[in-house]
Write an enzyme that holds these catalytic residues in place. Structure first.
Site: not given
Length: 231
Positions: A53, A125
């Site tokens: 992320d 992610e």
């Protein structure tokens, strides 16, 4: 339930050969799988998701910064949020064909609802985090350039970046000269299927609350509630 497809096929599809295949195995392991397979040798992918992320946000932030030299920080933030939201990441997981490679519980695999879309987005992610650790930020950026960055054109064309959060931000920045902030108020549900309660604040004042299966979704719901009071 294990995957039905060899991870070598995934590496081939991505054009990436992992030096340490453990990173890829970890990225593909959802927390729910460990509940049914406690002897599984790899940890779940939430740490890699956390890393990925941040890597994704950094790459997209710099690319937006360079592409739009005249845009203010607030608009760049709105565009970034539109590019990395869970719907787009979930769609990219579908484009890659990631789902058959994921290790998750029978129940999660059978679920066709939004919860699985969030799992797939989180896995993207985690995959970016694994690529970054194994291959470096340059290869992670190539992944972003191939799958995520091209979505910007459609976002600009359709103005889909103007979600409730961006509307609220523009409205409150204009009226009050401040930027709304979001804070987690509560987390409920089992670890592999969390539900988040988020509050939107103007300064230190709690304005509205929202719930969702991801923090991002809950933030949008909170923004919608705040707009009802200020539009």
């Amino acid at each position: 339930m294990a995957q039905s497809t060899s991870t070598e096929n995934l590496e081939s599809a991505l054009g990436i050969k992992f030096k340490n295949p453990n990173f890829l195995e970890e990225a593909l392991t959802h927390r729910s799988y460990l509940n049914e397979n406690p002897k599984w040798p790899y940890p779940h992918n939430e740490r890699l998701e956390y890393l990925g992320d941040a890597v994704l946000e950094f790459i997209v932030t710099e690319k937006l910064f360079r592409k739009f030299p005249e845009e203010p920080e607030g608009q760049l933030t709105v565009l970034r949020a539109a590019l990395v939201n869970y719907q787009i990441l979930g769609d990219i997981a579908g484009e890659i064909g990631l789902e058959p490679y994921l290790y998750m519980s029978r129940g999660e695999r059978a679920d066709k609802a939004k919860a699985k879309e969030v799992i797939l987005a989180n896995a993207i992610e985690a995959l970016i985090g694994a690529i970054h650790l194994d291959q470096g930020v340059g290869v992670a950026e190539k992944f972003v350039n191939k799958y995520i960055w091209p979505r910007l054109g459609e976002i600009l064309k359709t103005r889909s970046y103007r979600d409730a959060k961006s509307e609220l931000q523009e409205l409150i920045q204009d009226r009050m000269k401040l930027t709304p902030t979001y804070r987690v108020l509560e987390e409920t549900g089992p670890a592999h299927q969390r539900k988040f309660g988020i509050g939107v604040y103007f300064g230190d004042e709690l304005i509205a609350e929202g719930e969702g299966l991801s923090k991002q979704e809950a933030e949008v719901e909170a923004a919608k509630e705040a707009l009802k009071k200020y539009k």
